[in-house]
Scaffold this active site. Structure first.
Site, PDB file in Angstrom:
ATOM      1  N   GLU A 186       0.886  -1.178   0.000  1.00 35.54           N
ATOM      2  CA  GLU A 186       0.000   0.000   0.000  1.00 35.54           C
ATOM      3  C   GLU A 186       0.912   1.213   0.000  1.00 35.54           C
ATOM      4  OE1 GLU A 186      -1.428   3.185   0.903  1.00 35.54           O
ATOM      5  OE2 GLU A 186      -1.887   2.426   2.906  1.00 35.54           O
ATOM      6  N   CYS A 235      -2.169   8.362   4.221  1.00 34.64           N
ATOM      7  CA  CYS A 235      -2.137   8.167   2.771  1.00 34.64           C
ATOM      8  C   CYS A 235      -3.485   8.439   2.130  1.00 34.64           C
ATOM      9  CB  CYS A 235      -1.640   6.774   2.430  1.00 34.64           C
ATOM     10  SG  CYS A 235      -2.393   5.476   3.399  1.00 34.64           S
TER      11      CYS A 235
END
Length: 446
Positions: free
Chosen positions: A209, A243
């Site tokens: 990720e 994020c």
């Protein structure tokens, strides 16, 4: 009998003379054997009976007996079924998912417990063992996670904690030949290097990720108050150090001014300071490197556009002792690289667009595809956004966070493009299976 009537199920464009020769030879053999008496078979044994035989006649000429067959009686049905019951199937097939073995779990500093627990627990539930490295900025949380697993009764060696500097133990961990897979959350640059370097001898699973540059779209039909609050919360909670945080906003020209006015008003009301205090919303960035990235972005924004709010380091009292910078909003031209780069600091880029077409095009122009949000009162616009946006986690009209707030069991957290490697999101229904590989098992019996 002509060739065209003998073969009716295939093309006649080829030369079938050899085929017809073999056909005629076989037909002669069959005709020579016509009329014979044949048994049936139970448990591998031929069976003849005293019953009147079953006669098989040719439908071409019913006076021709093709063959005669011994006729079974009910007693033979019983015998045949019993024989079949004595044998398990000739081939028994099963299909299972099995763990790979050892997973290296490398975690980031933000959400140091949630992300670490999610990655490592999935690997463990799938039957793997784990070597876990927390970020060097958050080792204490890593230690607490280890203690949770230990106190829960996890056997020694199943979950192992390594604390150290990234440049000293990061590469040796994921490059170790005894590591069968890697689960990593962090920067795209590091993740791509892991993905390329992990697969030297053969392909190993790399669940990555890799961050995002997440956009919120505000259209003319939107509830502007909800949009301003949603963007503010998503851009400046955790100082944009997630994020999924909103780091750019595309606003339809007709509502740009009133939206920005509300956004500045709500951002200016943020209480900043020690985030362990109950009513403090905005705290420090993680380290000196983050402060430097912030200052470079502000300098570029002043050159290319204008700072609408913030743009400074916070000063006085607690601010002088930590890594505190002001929540910052900048108006920038669409071609600014600040709309493209992941900064991970409280810096929000804002621009006008003509409408949904341009907003979607600009949103999709970046290499990342983690989260995205839209504010619109038009259902057709929302549906088009969902269909055309290149992001794994999408929100519409989310006042509590324009592009943030994925909750385990409710929203899978999945990155597209430069934001992830698998297309299957963390804590979603397809996540754990990625930590296993399929094995087909066939046993021949009898």
């Amino acid at each position: 009998m002509t060739a065209t009537t003998k073969i009716t199920y295939t093309s006649t464009s080829g030369d079938l003379e050899e085929f017809h020769h073999h056909f005629d030879t076989a037909l002669g053999t069959i005709r020579a054997a016509a009329g014979a008496l044949h048994p049936f078979y139970i448990d591998g044994q031929a069976v003849q009976t005293g019953e009147e035989p079953l006669v098989d006649r040719s439908p071409i000429d019913t006076s021709v007996i093709l063959a005669r067959f011994a006729a079974a009686a009910p007693v033979h049905v019983e015998a045949a079924v019993l024989a079949a019951r004595r044998v398990t199937p000739v081939e028994r097939n099963t299909d299972v998912l099995r763990p790979y073995g050892v997973f290296a779990c490398i975690a980031p500093f933000n959400f140091p417990l949630a992300l670490s627990a999610g990655m490592s627990s999935a690997a463990l539930v799938a039957g793997n063992t784990v070597v876990y490295k927390p970020a060097e900025d958050t080792p204490w949380t890593g230690l607490k996670l280890y203690e949770v697993y230990r106190d829960a009764g996890l056997p020694a060696g199943v979950f192992n904690l390594l604390v150290g500097r990234r440049e000293e133990i990061g590469d040796p961990l994921w490059q170790h030949p005894g590591v069968d897979g890697v689960v990593f959350t962090g920067s795209k640059q590091v993740g791509m290097r892991i993905h390329a370097g992990l697969n030297g001898r053969w392909i190993k699973p790399a669940l990555l990720e890799l961050g995002g540059k997440n956009a919120a779209i505000v259209l003319g039909s939107a509830d502007l108050d909800a949009a301003a609050e949603g963007v503010m919360r998503s851009a400046f909670s955790l100082q944009n150090q997630k994020c999924s945080a909103t780091s750019r906003v595309y606003v339809q020209r007709e509502v740009y001014a009133p939206f920005v006015e509300r956004l500045i008003e709500k951002t200016s009301a943020i209480r900043m300071g020690d985030p362990s205090e109950r009513d403090v919303f905005f705290g420090p960035v993680i380290n000196d490197r983050a402060v430097e990235r912030f200052e470079l972005a502000v300098e570029q924004a002043r050159t290319e556009g204008s700072i609408l709010l913030g743009g400074t380091r916070l000063q006085g009292a607690i601010f002088d002792r930590g890594h505190f910078v002001a929540p910052t909003i900048a108006r920038l031209p669409l071609d600014s690289s600040l709309f493209q780069q992941e900064l991970f600091v409280p810096f929000l880029a804002v621009a006008e667009v003509s409408g949904l077409d341009e907003a979607i095009a600009e949103t999709n122009r970046v290499e990342y595809g983690l989260t995205a949000g839209i504010f619109s009162g038009n259902q057709a616009e929302v549906e088009r956004f969902f269909d055309e946006i290149e992001a794994g986690v999408c929100y519409a009209n989310k006042r509590t966070g324009a592009t943030t707030g994925a909750w385990p069991g409710a929203q899978a957290f999945c990155g597209w493009k430069g934001s992830g490697s698998t297309g299957k999101g963390g804590c979603g229904p397809y996540y754990v299976a990625q930590f296993m590989r399929e094995q087909s098992r066939t046993v021949i019996e009898g």
